[in-house]
Motif scaffolding. Structure first.
Motif, PDB file in Angstrom:
ATOM      1  N   SER A 192       1.268  -2.053   4.819  1.00 30.95           N
ATOM      2  CA  SER A 192       0.390  -3.200   5.070  1.00 30.95           C
ATOM      3  C   SER A 192      -1.061  -2.915   4.710  1.00 30.95           C
ATOM      4  O   SER A 192      -1.846  -3.847   4.531  1.00 30.95           O
ATOM      5  CB  SER A 192       0.487  -3.625   6.540  1.00 30.95           C
ATOM      6  OG  SER A 192       0.057  -2.577   7.396  1.00 30.95           O
ATOM      7  N   ARG A 193      -1.440  -1.636   4.618  1.00 29.71           N
ATOM      8  CA  ARG A 193      -2.829  -1.273   4.303  1.00 29.71           C
ATOM      9  C   ARG A 193      -2.996  -0.818   2.860  1.00 29.71           C
ATOM     10  O   ARG A 193      -4.103  -0.480   2.439  1.00 29.71           O
ATOM     11  CB  ARG A 193      -3.276  -0.143   5.230  1.00 29.71           C
ATOM     12  CG  ARG A 193      -3.295  -0.507   6.703  1.00 29.71           C
ATOM     13  CD  ARG A 193      -4.556  -1.217   7.064  1.00 29.71           C
ATOM     14  NE  ARG A 193      -4.574  -1.626   8.458  1.00 29.71           N
ATOM     15  CZ  ARG A 193      -5.614  -2.167   9.064  1.00 29.71           C
ATOM     16  NH1 ARG A 193      -6.718  -2.384   8.369  1.00 29.71           N
ATOM     17  NH2 ARG A 193      -5.562  -2.527  10.318  1.00 29.71           N
ATOM     18  N   LEU A 194      -1.904  -0.802   2.121  1.00 29.46           N
ATOM     19  CA  LEU A 194      -1.927  -0.195   0.798  1.00 29.46           C
ATOM     20  C   LEU A 194      -2.940  -0.857  -0.132  1.00 29.46           C
ATOM     21  O   LEU A 194      -3.737  -0.173  -0.797  1.00 29.46           O
ATOM     22  CB  LEU A 194      -0.526  -0.249   0.190  1.00 29.46           C
ATOM     23  CG  LEU A 194      -0.274   0.625  -1.035  1.00 29.46           C
ATOM     24  CD1 LEU A 194      -0.594   2.077  -0.754  1.00 29.46           C
ATOM     25  CD2 LEU A 194       1.174   0.489  -1.484  1.00 29.46           C
ATOM     26  N   GLY A 195      -2.942  -2.189  -0.194  1.00 32.22           N
ATOM     27  CA  GLY A 195      -3.875  -2.881  -1.083  1.00 32.22           C
ATOM     28  C   GLY A 195      -5.318  -2.601  -0.736  1.00 32.22           C
ATOM     29  O   GLY A 195      -6.148  -2.328  -1.617  1.00 32.22           O
ATOM     30  N   LYS A 196      -5.633  -2.639   0.553  1.00 38.51           N
ATOM     31  CA  LYS A 196      -7.010  -2.407   0.989  1.00 38.51           C
ATOM     32  C   LYS A 196      -7.446  -0.980   0.687  1.00 38.51           C
ATOM     33  O   LYS A 196      -8.579  -0.728   0.260  1.00 38.51           O
ATOM     34  CB  LYS A 196      -7.127  -2.704   2.483  1.00 38.51           C
ATOM     35  CG  LYS A 196      -8.549  -2.652   3.020  1.00 38.51           C
ATOM     36  CD  LYS A 196      -8.596  -3.064   4.483  1.00 38.51           C
ATOM     37  CE  LYS A 196     -10.037  -3.040   4.995  1.00 38.51           C
ATOM     38  NZ  LYS A 196     -10.108  -3.424   6.436  1.00 38.51           N
ATOM     39  N   VAL A 197      -6.545  -0.016   0.914  1.00 32.87           N
ATOM     40  CA  VAL A 197      -6.879   1.392   0.670  1.00 32.87           C
ATOM     41  C   VAL A 197      -7.109   1.641  -0.817  1.00 32.87           C
ATOM     42  O   VAL A 197      -8.068   2.319  -1.214  1.00 32.87           O
ATOM     43  CB  VAL A 197      -5.769   2.302   1.223  1.00 32.87           C
ATOM     44  CG1 VAL A 197      -5.951   3.745   0.731  1.00 32.87           C
ATOM     45  CG2 VAL A 197      -5.777   2.276   2.746  1.00 32.87           C
ATOM     46  N   LEU A 198      -6.243   1.087  -1.667  1.00 32.03           N
ATOM     47  CA  LEU A 198      -6.409   1.285  -3.109  1.00 32.03           C
ATOM     48  C   LEU A 198      -7.700   0.645  -3.604  1.00 32.03           C
ATOM     49  O   LEU A 198      -8.408   1.220  -4.449  1.00 32.03           O
ATOM     50  CB  LEU A 198      -5.205   0.709  -3.860  1.00 32.03           C
ATOM     51  CG  LEU A 198      -3.875   1.452  -3.680  1.00 32.03           C
ATOM     52  CD1 LEU A 198      -2.778   0.761  -4.461  1.00 32.03           C
ATOM     53  CD2 LEU A 198      -4.002   2.909  -4.095  1.00 32.03           C
ATOM     54  N   ASP A 199      -8.028  -0.535  -3.093  1.00 27.92           N
ATOM     55  CA  ASP A 199      -9.288  -1.179  -3.477  1.00 27.92           C
ATOM     56  C   ASP A 199     -10.484  -0.305  -3.091  1.00 27.92           C
ATOM     57  O   ASP A 199     -11.429  -0.135  -3.867  1.00 27.92           O
ATOM     58  CB  ASP A 199      -9.416  -2.543  -2.800  1.00 27.92           C
ATOM     59  CG  ASP A 199      -8.494  -3.591  -3.394  1.00 27.92           C
ATOM     60  OD1 ASP A 199      -7.950  -3.343  -4.491  1.00 27.92           O
ATOM     61  OD2 ASP A 199      -8.305  -4.647  -2.765  1.00 27.92           O
ATOM     62  N   ALA A 200     -10.439   0.256  -1.876  1.00 31.10           N
ATOM     63  CA  ALA A 200     -11.539   1.108  -1.400  1.00 31.10           C
ATOM     64  C   ALA A 200     -11.631   2.390  -2.228  1.00 31.10           C
ATOM     65  O   ALA A 200     -12.738   2.851  -2.563  1.00 31.10           O
ATOM     66  CB  ALA A 200     -11.335   1.443   0.076  1.00 31.10           C
ATOM     67  N   MET A 201     -10.486   2.964  -2.574  1.00 29.06           N
ATOM     68  CA  MET A 201     -10.461   4.185  -3.381  1.00 29.06           C
ATOM     69  C   MET A 201     -11.072   3.948  -4.763  1.00 29.06           C
ATOM     70  O   MET A 201     -11.923   4.719  -5.230  1.00 29.06           O
ATOM     71  CB  MET A 201      -9.024   4.677  -3.520  1.00 29.06           C
ATOM     72  CG  MET A 201      -8.866   5.920  -4.381  1.00 29.06           C
ATOM     73  SD  MET A 201      -7.125   6.216  -4.797  1.00 29.06           S
ATOM     74  CE  MET A 201      -6.858   4.945  -6.043  1.00 29.06           C
TER      75      MET A 201
END
Length: 372
Positions: A209-218
């Motif tokens: 559920s956090r994958l998209g947000k984490v990749l965007d932040a990375m």
């Protein structure tokens, strides 16, 4: 920078993924334009004329309602009916309306989780599991000087949670090599020349559920034009989603005393109880809204009492036979406790102050039942 309705839907999806919704439910954007700019957000359990008017008065053009007010297919749309008048005004005022219903009921931090927290339960677990969230291993290669910034960014976005620890990562140093070709604009080195760079291999875990947000932040924190990273789905799973919660009281108390605690903690004028008032309550199951279908599950899980709403005569008889005490705190009373959490979550996720929007709970919304 304005917040777009689509962004709100995205952060709600991270909290309560749509796949957690029951097939019969109607969640998501019920009315409105996903590309509309959001000026303010009003939270409620039920969309109504009073909530709509309060939203307009406060300048909110997005309402997030727990219960979907559009549930069954419409056969007619008459503006002389209560629902028709409400729909007409929503469309006329260009409001967006989102329903966050059974997906929020099932979510790891959803309605019942907030109810359990409000009642002070410890060692809380899902009562009736529905879905286990997949974990991913994220590996990214970062130049030494930027490792700290990337690590902080992905941790802040939700990567690296293990139990009660956050920002958990592992890193090992090494050498990265690359040859920038024609058309590139390398952060380090020059086109046509082989480069060797001291880099860290940074690893962490990320829930789906956090994958998209984490990749965007990375990607935003990483200095490279082309970021080298790997994603591996893992067999081990963490977050368990489902209906109800079960946990322990910090100290066992009598049923009569526990009912008083429920009434006080939920700020209710009264609660109903079924069972021996002298029975000792140590393990408690909870379900926000209507949880009568969880009576057998609560008893089977070892609960001494179940706190929920909308319990009737027959449910009390069934619970008695199972030696399970009941505390009926009402549908409204057991669900409204989730809205402060939702408001705080949205404010953080949308960076409300920076984006100059507000998130408020409807104050005109009241429990339709009264004690006389």
């Amino acid at each position: 920078m304005p917040v777009i309705c689509r962004q709100v839907l995205k952060v709600l999806e991270q909290l309560a993924p749509s796949q957690l919704s029951e097939e019969w439910d109607n969640t998501g954007l019920l009315i409105g334009d996903p590309s509309a700019e959001v000026e303010g957000i009003m939270l409620c359990l039920d969309m109504s004329v009073s909530v709509l008017e309060e939203a307009l008065e406060k300048g909110a053009n997005l309402v997030i309602s727990h219960h979907p007010f559009l549930f069954k297919p419409l056969k007619t749309l008459r503006f002389d009916s209560p629902l028709g008048q409400l729909l007409q005004k929503i469309i006329k005022e260009e409001l967006q309306v989102i329903a966050l219903h059974t997906n929020f009921d099932h979510a790891g931090e959803g309605v019942s989780a907030q109810l359990a927290k409000k009642l002070g339960l410890v060692d809380v677990k899902v009562l009736q599991p529905k879905y286990r969230e997949t974990l991913y291993k994220l590996t990214v290669f970062v130049p030494r000087e930027h490792e700290s910034a990337v690590r902080q960014a992905i941790g802040d976005a939700g990567a690296g949670h293990i139990g009660n620890y956050s920002h958990c990562t592992f890193r090992v140093s090494g050498t990265g090599t690359f040859l920038p070709l024609e058309g590139t604009n390398p952060f380090i080195g020059a086109k046509g020349r082989m480069e060797e760079v001291e880099e860290f291999r940074l690893e962490t875990i990320v829930p789906e559920s956090r994958l998209g947000k984490v990749l965007d932040a990375m990607l935003a924190a990483h200095p490279y034009e082309e970021v080298a990273y790997d994603l591996y789905p893992l067999a081990n799973q963490i977050k368990e989603h489902g209906l109800g919660r079960i946990g322990r009281l910090p100290e066992p108390v009598s049923l009569a005393r526990f009912a008083e605690q429920v009434k006080k903690r939920l700020a209710l004028p009264a609660v109903r109880l079924a069972g021996n008032p002298e029975q000792i309550i140590a393990t408690v199951a909870v379900c926000g809204g209507s949880g009568k279908h969880l009576i057998a599950a609560a008893a089977s899980a070892g609960a001494d009492a179940l706190v929920t709403g909308e319990l009737g005569h027959h449910e009390a008889q069934v619970a008695r036979d199972l030696n399970l005490a009941l505390v009926d705190a009402g549908h409204f009373g057991t669900e409204i406790v989730s809205l402060p959490f939702l408001a705080a979550y949205l404010e953080r996720a949308l960076d409300a102050q920076q984006n100059n929007i507000f998130v408020a709970m409807a104050v005109t919304e009241k429990d339709p039942w009264q004690i006389v």
